[in-house]
Design a protein around this motif. Structure first.
Motif, mmCIF file in Angstrom:
data_model
loop_
_atom_site.group_PDB
_atom_site.id
_atom_site.type_symbol
_atom_site.label_atom_id
_atom_site.label_comp_id
_atom_site.label_asym_id
_atom_site.label_seq_id
_atom_site.Cartn_x
_atom_site.Cartn_y
_atom_site.Cartn_z
ATOM 1 N N ARG A 136 86.734 28.557 34.265
ATOM 2 C CA ARG A 136 85.519 27.884 34.719
ATOM 3 C C ARG A 136 84.389 28.870 34.998
ATOM 4 O O ARG A 136 83.312 28.463 35.447
ATOM 5 N N ILE A 137 84.628 30.163 34.749
ATOM 6 C CA ILE A 137 83.647 31.181 35.122
ATOM 7 C C ILE A 137 83.260 32.008 33.905
ATOM 8 O O ILE A 137 84.118 32.601 33.246
ATOM 9 N N TYR A 138 81.970 32.043 33.603
ATOM 10 C CA TYR A 138 81.435 32.926 32.569
ATOM 11 C C TYR A 138 80.816 34.143 33.245
ATOM 12 O O TYR A 138 80.252 34.041 34.341
ATOM 13 N N LEU A 139 80.899 35.281 32.591
ATOM 14 C CA LEU A 139 80.309 36.510 33.121
ATOM 15 C C LEU A 139 79.029 36.859 32.372
ATOM 16 O O LEU A 139 79.014 36.880 31.143
ATOM 17 N N GLU A 140 77.988 37.136 33.121
ATOM 18 C CA GLU A 140 76.738 37.660 32.570
ATOM 19 C C GLU A 140 76.502 38.974 33.317
ATOM 20 O O GLU A 140 76.091 38.975 34.473
ATOM 21 N N ASP A 141 76.779 40.103 32.671
ATOM 22 C CA ASP A 141 76.791 41.388 33.368
ATOM 23 C C ASP A 141 75.748 42.373 32.842
ATOM 24 O O ASP A 141 75.945 43.588 32.941
ATOM 25 N N LYS A 142 74.648 41.861 32.300
ATOM 26 C CA LYS A 142 73.603 42.737 31.768
ATOM 27 C C LYS A 142 72.310 42.704 32.580
ATOM 28 O O LYS A 142 71.460 43.588 32.433
ATOM 29 N N SER A 143 72.112 41.705 33.396
ATOM 30 C CA SER A 143 70.826 41.522 34.077
ATOM 31 C C SER A 143 70.632 42.556 35.181
ATOM 32 O O SER A 143 71.585 43.033 35.798
ATOM 33 N N THR A 144 69.367 42.875 35.424
ATOM 34 C CA THR A 144 69.015 43.845 36.461
ATOM 35 C C THR A 144 68.021 43.289 37.481
ATOM 36 O O THR A 144 67.577 44.010 38.363
ATOM 37 N N LYS A 163 64.932 37.449 37.653
ATOM 38 C CA LYS A 163 64.377 36.793 36.461
ATOM 39 C C LYS A 163 65.335 36.938 35.283
ATOM 40 O O LYS A 163 65.577 35.977 34.538
ATOM 41 N N GLU A 164 65.928 38.120 35.138
ATOM 42 C CA GLU A 164 66.905 38.317 34.069
ATOM 43 C C GLU A 164 68.181 37.524 34.329
ATOM 44 O O GLU A 164 68.816 37.036 33.388
ATOM 45 N N ASN A 165 68.578 37.400 35.603
ATOM 46 C CA ASN A 165 69.726 36.544 35.937
ATOM 47 C C ASN A 165 69.560 35.160 35.320
ATOM 48 O O ASN A 165 70.479 34.627 34.696
ATOM 49 N N ILE A 166 68.376 34.581 35.525
ATOM 50 C CA ILE A 166 68.119 33.223 35.046
ATOM 51 C C ILE A 166 68.045 33.186 33.523
ATOM 52 O O ILE A 166 68.698 32.364 32.862
ATOM 53 N N LEU A 167 67.246 34.073 32.940
ATOM 54 C CA LEU A 167 67.061 34.072 31.490
ATOM 55 C C LEU A 167 68.367 34.331 30.745
ATOM 56 O O LEU A 167 68.717 33.612 29.798
ATOM 57 N N PHE A 168 69.104 35.355 31.172
ATOM 58 C CA PHE A 168 70.340 35.710 30.477
ATOM 59 C C PHE A 168 71.400 34.630 30.663
ATOM 60 O O PHE A 168 72.218 34.397 29.768
ATOM 61 N N THR A 169 71.387 33.969 31.819
ATOM 62 C CA THR A 169 72.325 32.870 32.041
ATOM 63 C C THR A 169 72.029 31.705 31.103
ATOM 64 O O THR A 169 72.941 31.126 30.496
ATOM 65 N N LEU A 170 70.758 31.345 30.974
ATOM 66 C CA LEU A 170 70.381 30.259 30.062
ATOM 67 C C LEU A 170 70.768 30.597 28.619
ATOM 68 O O LEU A 170 71.277 29.750 27.884
ATOM 69 N N ASN A 171 70.546 31.846 28.225
ATOM 70 C CA ASN A 171 70.930 32.273 26.875
ATOM 71 C C ASN A 171 72.443 32.215 26.680
ATOM 72 O O ASN A 171 72.929 31.790 25.622
ATOM 73 N N LEU A 172 73.186 32.625 27.708
ATOM 74 C CA LEU A 172 74.643 32.606 27.619
ATOM 75 C C LEU A 172 75.171 31.184 27.517
ATOM 76 O O LEU A 172 76.073 30.895 26.702
ATOM 77 N N LEU A 173 74.622 30.284 28.324
ATOM 78 C CA LEU A 173 75.064 28.889 28.277
ATOM 79 C C LEU A 173 74.728 28.247 26.940
ATOM 80 O O LEU A 173 75.512 27.454 26.401
ATOM 81 N N GLU A 223 74.565 29.842 24.140
ATOM 82 C CA GLU A 223 75.521 30.430 23.196
ATOM 83 C C GLU A 223 76.897 29.788 23.327
ATOM 84 O O GLU A 223 77.570 29.521 22.332
ATOM 85 N N LYS A 224 77.307 29.514 24.574
ATOM 86 C CA LYS A 224 78.643 28.973 24.806
ATOM 87 C C LYS A 224 78.741 27.484 24.471
ATOM 88 O O LYS A 224 79.777 27.006 23.991
ATOM 89 N N THR A 225 77.666 26.734 24.736
ATOM 90 C CA THR A 225 77.736 25.274 24.623
ATOM 91 C C THR A 225 76.967 24.721 23.429
ATOM 92 O O THR A 225 77.128 23.545 23.086
ATOM 93 N N GLY A 226 76.099 25.519 22.839
ATOM 94 C CA GLY A 226 75.319 25.044 21.707
ATOM 95 C C GLY A 226 73.999 24.406 22.079
ATOM 96 O O GLY A 226 73.214 24.037 21.204
ATOM 97 N N SER A 227 73.726 24.276 23.375
ATOM 98 C CA SER A 227 72.450 23.700 23.808
ATOM 99 C C SER A 227 72.015 24.355 25.115
ATOM 100 O O SER A 227 72.849 24.774 25.919
#
Length: 266
Positions: free
Chosen positions: A179-187, A190-200, A202-206
């Motif tokens: 149930r947990i995805y890792l986003e470990d690139k943000s600094t 603002k990057e937390n939010i952007l990279f999370t949206l990009n990851l989701l 990528e993972k879900t297709g939308s």
């Protein structure tokens, strides 16, 4: 003797009154030293003490120029006081928005949420990061269908990424790793939010239209501004600060954080 006593009393009072600003400065300087060097996490409160010292010295020493430059001194004091009052009013209004956001959102029907990282120390999560870990755990335990993204990179003085640290502790508390995805690139947030949206995406297709965000309660106002600027709706989930003594420091510091983002965009 009685007359001398009566005439001398105001003089003594005036002397004590003259010493009062210097006594206040000494107390504030001692407090700033303790907050800066002896109590980790209170640096902004130390800065506030230094600002108060500056104000006391300004209003104590600057009027002495009035004997030589009366008009300049009078106008400068008035302009400075007006600007100071306006600045304090702006801070008060900003703090009102921060406090309002700190209560979080009523909507808790979350498909995806992001847990914002904080400092990882050599001996484990910082106090703020522990608060966010437990805040995320409480929400995930109560909403078994919600998927979380733990977001935060690794700073030069951190032993591991913030995302990995949160993942390890959440799974140790019993949350299913699936149930947990890792986003470990943000600094940054603002990057937390952007990279999370990009990851989701990528993972879900939308790309999600709404994002639930777990962060310290004082941080939700700024996190909400950044989330909305990324084009998605925002719902805040407050992770309550476990050390009440830090609340004043963090809520005051967040005023600067909000205006830093408004003016500079990050």
């Amino acid at each position: 003797q009685l007359e001398e006593h009566i005439m001398g009393t105001p003089s003594l009072g005036r002397r004590l009154l003259r010493l009062l600003p210097w006594l206040c400065c000494a107390i504030l300087a001692a407090a700033a030293f303790v907050l800066k060097f002896l109590l980790p996490g209170y640096s902004f409160s130390a800065l506030v003490c230094c600002c108060l010292i500056g104000l006391i010295l300004f209003y104590t020493l600057f009027p002495r120029l009035g004997t030589r430059f009366p008009r300049f001194t009078r106008i400068t004091l008035r302009v400075f006081t007006v600007l100071l009052v306006l600045g304090l009013a702006v801070c008060a209004v900003t703090e009102g928005f921060i406090i309002k956001a700190s209560f979080g959102s009523k909507d808790t029907d979350a498909d995806y949420l992001v847990v914002l990282g904080a400092k990882v120390r050599e001996d484990g999560p910082s106090v703020s990061l522990w608060d966010r870990i437990y805040g995320a755990y409480d929400f995930l335990a109560a909403h078994p269908d919600t998927v979380a993204v733990v977001s935060g990179g690794q700073g030069p003085d951190e032993p591991t990424s913030e995302a990995q640290c949160m993942f390890d502790h959440l799974t140790a508390l019993g949350i299913d790793p699936g149930r947990i995805y890792l986003e470990d690139k943000s600094t940054s947030t603002k990057e937390n939010i952007l990279f999370t949206l990009n990851l989701l995406e990528e993972k879900t297709g939308s790309r999600p239209k709404k994002l639930w965000v777990v962060s310290s309660e004082y941080h939700l106002c700024r996190a909400g501004m950044m989330t909305r600027d990324c084009g998605v709706e925002f719902a805040g989930i407050p992770a309550r600060t476990s050390r009440p003594s830090q609340l004043v420091n963090h809520f005051l510091r967040e005023i600067a954080g909000v205006w830093h983002y408004i003016l500079l965009g990050y």
